[in-house]
Write an enzyme that holds these catalytic residues in place. Structure first.
Site, PDB file in Angstrom:
ATOM      1  N   GLU A   1      48.045  25.583  37.806  1.00 15.12           N
ATOM      2  CA  GLU A   1      46.997  26.588  38.028  1.00 15.12           C
ATOM      3  C   GLU A   1      46.834  27.559  36.843  1.00 15.12           C
ATOM      4  O   GLU A   1      45.718  27.829  36.423  1.00 15.12           O
ATOM      5  CB  GLU A   1      47.299  27.353  39.328  1.00 15.12           C
ATOM      6  CG  GLU A   1      46.107  28.159  39.778  1.00 15.12           C
ATOM      7  CD  GLU A   1      46.323  28.817  41.133  1.00 15.12           C
ATOM      8  OE1 GLU A   1      46.441  28.093  42.129  1.00 15.12           O
ATOM      9  OE2 GLU A   1      46.352  30.050  41.173  1.00 15.12           O
TER      10      GLU A   1
ATOM     11  N   SER B   1      50.821  31.292  41.982  1.00 11.63           N
ATOM     12  CA  SER B   1      51.073  29.881  42.299  1.00 11.63           C
ATOM     13  C   SER B   1      50.984  29.063  41.015  1.00 11.63           C
ATOM     14  O   SER B   1      50.002  29.176  40.280  1.00 11.63           O
ATOM     15  CB  SER B   1      50.014  29.359  43.275  1.00 11.63           C
ATOM     16  OG  SER B   1      50.077  30.111  44.449  1.00 11.63           O
TER      17      SER B   1
ATOM     18  N   ARG C   1      39.297  26.889  43.157  1.00  9.76           N
ATOM     19  CA  ARG C   1      39.999  27.282  41.917  1.00  9.76           C
ATOM     20  C   ARG C   1      39.265  26.815  40.652  1.00  9.76           C
ATOM     21  O   ARG C   1      39.877  26.614  39.603  1.00  9.76           O
ATOM     22  CB  ARG C   1      41.440  26.747  41.890  1.00  9.76           C
ATOM     23  CG  ARG C   1      42.317  27.318  42.949  1.00  9.76           C
ATOM     24  CD  ARG C   1      42.520  28.830  42.791  1.00  9.76           C
ATOM     25  NE  ARG C   1      43.425  29.291  43.812  1.00  9.76           N
ATOM     26  CZ  ARG C   1      43.022  29.660  45.041  1.00  9.76           C
ATOM     27  NH1 ARG C   1      41.737  29.674  45.361  1.00  9.76           N
ATOM     28  NH2 ARG C   1      43.908  30.046  45.937  1.00  9.76           N
TER      29      ARG C   1
HETATM   30  C1  LIG Z   1      52.073  37.556  41.993  1.00  6.92           C
HETATM   31  C2  LIG Z   1      50.751  36.832  41.786  1.00  6.92           C
HETATM   32  C3  LIG Z   1      49.982  36.459  42.874  1.00  6.92           C
HETATM   33  C4  LIG Z   1      48.761  35.792  42.687  1.00  6.92           C
HETATM   34  N1  LIG Z   1      48.030  35.425  43.794  1.00  6.92           N
HETATM   35  C5  LIG Z   1      46.867  34.765  43.625  1.00  6.92           C
HETATM   36  C6  LIG Z   1      46.111  34.350  44.783  1.00  6.92           C
HETATM   37  O1  LIG Z   1      46.474  34.608  45.912  1.00  6.92           O
HETATM   38  N2  LIG Z   1      44.957  33.671  44.573  1.00  6.92           N
HETATM   39  C7  LIG Z   1      44.509  33.374  43.322  1.00  6.92           C
HETATM   40  O2  LIG Z   1      43.447  32.750  43.215  1.00  6.92           O
HETATM   41  N3  LIG Z   1      45.189  33.763  42.216  1.00  6.92           N
HETATM   42  C8  LIG Z   1      46.353  34.449  42.338  1.00  6.92           C
HETATM   43  N4  LIG Z   1      47.076  34.821  41.231  1.00  6.92           N
HETATM   44  C9  LIG Z   1      46.579  34.480  39.895  1.00  6.92           C
HETATM   45  C10 LIG Z   1      45.819  35.624  39.161  1.00  6.92           C
HETATM   46  O3  LIG Z   1      46.188  36.879  39.685  1.00  6.92           O
HETATM   47  C11 LIG Z   1      44.300  35.502  39.259  1.00  6.92           C
HETATM   48  O4  LIG Z   1      43.874  34.277  38.734  1.00  6.92           O
HETATM   49  C12 LIG Z   1      43.594  36.645  38.520  1.00  6.92           C
HETATM   50  O5  LIG Z   1      42.234  36.676  38.891  1.00  6.92           O
HETATM   51  C13 LIG Z   1      43.675  36.539  37.001  1.00  6.92           C
HETATM   52  O6  LIG Z   1      43.045  37.684  36.452  1.00  6.92           O
HETATM   53  P1  LIG Z   1      43.541  38.362  35.122  1.00  6.92           P
HETATM   54  O7  LIG Z   1      42.645  39.508  34.836  1.00  6.92           O
HETATM   55  O8  LIG Z   1      44.993  38.669  35.204  1.00  6.92           O
HETATM   56  O9  LIG Z   1      43.289  37.181  34.095  1.00  6.92           O
HETATM   57  P2  LIG Z   1      44.214  36.658  32.831  1.00  6.92           P
HETATM   58  O10 LIG Z   1      45.492  36.183  33.392  1.00  6.92           O
HETATM   59  O11 LIG Z   1      44.269  37.788  31.848  1.00  6.92           O
HETATM   60  O12 LIG Z   1      43.347  35.502  32.301  1.00  6.92           O
HETATM   61  C14 LIG Z   1      43.212  34.300  33.049  1.00  6.92           C
HETATM   62  C15 LIG Z   1      42.067  33.469  32.427  1.00  6.92           C
HETATM   63  O13 LIG Z   1      40.842  34.178  32.605  1.00  6.92           O
HETATM   64  C16 LIG Z   1      40.256  34.469  31.334  1.00  6.92           C
HETATM   65  N5  LIG Z   1      39.682  35.806  31.427  1.00  6.92           N
HETATM   66  C17 LIG Z   1      40.262  36.931  31.925  1.00  6.92           C
HETATM   67  N6  LIG Z   1      39.389  37.953  31.858  1.00  6.92           N
HETATM   68  C18 LIG Z   1      38.248  37.464  31.320  1.00  6.92           C
HETATM   69  C19 LIG Z   1      36.972  38.023  30.999  1.00  6.92           C
HETATM   70  N7  LIG Z   1      36.682  39.297  31.230  1.00  6.92           N
HETATM   71  N8  LIG Z   1      36.029  37.201  30.448  1.00  6.92           N
HETATM   72  C20 LIG Z   1      36.302  35.896  30.219  1.00  6.92           C
HETATM   73  N9  LIG Z   1      37.473  35.307  30.504  1.00  6.92           N
HETATM   74  C21 LIG Z   1      38.434  36.093  31.041  1.00  6.92           C
HETATM   75  C22 LIG Z   1      41.389  34.374  30.309  1.00  6.92           C
HETATM   76  O14 LIG Z   1      40.894  34.058  29.020  1.00  6.92           O
HETATM   77  C23 LIG Z   1      42.218  33.263  30.915  1.00  6.92           C
HETATM   78  O15 LIG Z   1      41.632  32.025  30.579  1.00  6.92           O
HETATM   79  C24 LIG Z   1      48.301  35.495  41.383  1.00  6.92           C
HETATM   80  C25 LIG Z   1      49.088  35.883  40.274  1.00  6.92           C
HETATM   81  C26 LIG Z   1      50.296  36.542  40.475  1.00  6.92           C
HETATM   82  C27 LIG Z   1      51.107  36.957  39.284  1.00  6.92           C
END
Ligand SMILES: Cc1cc2nc3c(=O)[nH]c(=O)nc-3n(C[C@H](O)[C@H](O)[C@H](O)COP(=O)(O)OP(=O)(O)OC[C@H]3O[C@@H](n4cnc5c(N)ncnc54)[C@H](O)[C@@H]3O)c2cc1C
Length: 355
Positions: free
Chosen positions: A346, A247, A171
């Site tokens: 997280e 999580s 992570r």
């Molecule tokens: C129902 C659910 C289940 C999930 N299951 C998992 C799991 O099994 N495993 C796991 O690891 N995670 C899980 N997650 C967490 C999440 O989905 C992941 O961390 C996902 O990769 C976040 O991506 P995002 O595009 O939504 O990022 P955001 O939520 O939009 O951003 C998260 C962070 O990344 C940065 N960021 C996003 N895009 C960029 C970019 N292009 N350049 C630079 N920085 C950026 C943002 O500034 C922020 O700091 C889950 C979330 C939910 C809601």
């Protein structure tokens, strides 16, 4: 067109996140081209304005006061598949950061390319996955990432980062530790294995398939989505248990000795997983939370714990960021006082103090 004309003002952020809490962004830009990322960076530097880059909003808790700066939604699209180099076992997929992660996983399994099948159903964008090195069901995204194209906000230049430059671990990456907020990820290059076998190292998955008849990659991805849905960890319209940020706490890494003590206090068998460090094990935060008295379905006003997963804090409707964080704080102190383990959050906090 002047850059300012591309901006929206006072854009509500809650609908752009899966948890659905928080205020508005002072300015907002939908960046569909790389030049717009560089322009946003130059504009923010000139005006001395804070920047936040947003993907699918699935790992964020936005403060109720919102973000007094420019939020850039990274919506860079496109997937190129490079032909297999003779003598190589791998195929390279160059994927725009704004592509939907699960859509990319489905494309990979449809082409019978192994490496990301167990990461099916994780919400968010491709560009969000390297930030916390997403992982699930026995795979981590870092093991397939070859390169990342990113804009460096410190030098205002584009860079190609090799996987080892990203300093991935559980992570973690340089993007959420030493260089948090410094790089804008525009494209991720994945190296997948055509015809490769699916990863079936995780107990939940092994139980689903009969020994001796290996499943296809598409079957594994579909099974992962089904298991995730049963736990409220798949985004499904109208499912109240998935109005979360996934999580809320990381699984703690502790010494073997501490794990023995924790098991004794909890009076129950404590699951342990390899932590990748000698003498240390990863233990489930869900186990600690449950034994600290916070059961699935626990509610505290508009905030609560999912009825299907003790690690997911949910917005039951109308919750504020403050509601979510005070529940998180209550859970964290109960776990600390019962087991002397400090849970680490997280999701990324925007405009909020870590608890
Ligand atoms: C129902 C659910 C289940 C999930 N299951 C998992 C799991 O099994 N495993 C796991 O690891 N995670 C899980 N997650 C967490 C999440 O989905 C992941 O961390 C996902 O990769 C976040 O991506 P995002 O595009 O939504 O990022 P955001 O939520 O939009 O951003 C998260 C962070 O990344 C940065 N960021 C996003 N895009 C960029 C970019 N292009 N350049 C630079 N920085 C950026 C943002 O500034 C922020 O700091 C889950 C979330 C939910 C809601």
């Amino acid at each position: 067109m002047p850059f300012e004309d591309l901006l929206e003002e006072n854009k509500p952020l809650a609908p752009l996140t899966t948890l659905g809490v928080g205020g508005s962004a002072r300015w907002f830009l939908e960046a569909t081209r790389e030049e717009q990322v560089a322009m946003a960076a130059a504009w923010a530097r000139e005006k001395d304005i804070r920047l936040l880059f947003l993907g699918g909003g699935s790992n964020l808790v936005v403060s109720d006061a919102g973000f007094d700066g420019l939020v850039v939604h990274v919506a860079l699209r496109g997937i190129d598949v490079a032909p297999v180099v003779p003598g190589s076992r791998h195929m390279t997929f160059r994927v725009g950061a704004g592509e939907d992660w699960d859509g990319f996983v489905q494309m990979a399994v449809d082409r019978d390319c192994a490496g990301v099948e167990c990461l099916a159903g994780i919400p968010g964008t491709v560009g969000g996955t390297p930030v916390q090195n997403v992982g699930a069901y026995g795979q981590e995204v870092s093991s397939t990432i070859a390169h990342i194209r990113a804009f460096d906000l410190a030098t205002h230049t584009w860079e190609e980062l090799a996987s080892y430059d990203c300093r991935f671990s559980y992570r973690r990456s340089r993007f959420n530790t030493a260089h948090r907020g410094r790089y804008v990820i525009a494209r991720v290059d994945f190296r997948l294995t055509p015809g490769g076998a699916p990863t079936l190292s995780y107990g939940d998955l092994q139980r689903e398939f009969a020994p001796g008849s290996p499943p296809t990659l598409a079957e594994v991805a579909a099974t992962v989505r089904r298991i995730r849905q049963a736990k409220g960890m798949l985004l499904v319209e109208g499912d109240p248990d998935c109005r979360s940020a996934g999580s809320f706490f990381k699984n703690p890494v502790v010494t073997e000795e501490s794990a023995d003590q924790i098991a004794e206090i909890g009076g129950d068998k404590l699951p342990r997983y390899p932590a990748g460090e000698p003498g240390k094990v990863k233990i489930p935060a869900a186990w600690l939370i449950d034994r600290a008295g916070f059961k699935k379905g626990y509610t505290r006003g508009a905030a609560g714990i999912s009825t299907r997963h003790p690690l997911a804090l949910i917005n039951r409707g109308g919750a504020t960021a403050r509601d979510i964080l005070s529940l998180a704080g209550e859970i964290k102190s109960a776990v600390r006082s019962r087991f002397t383990v400090s849970l680490e959050m997280e999701p990324v906090l925007v405009g909020l103090e870590r608890i």
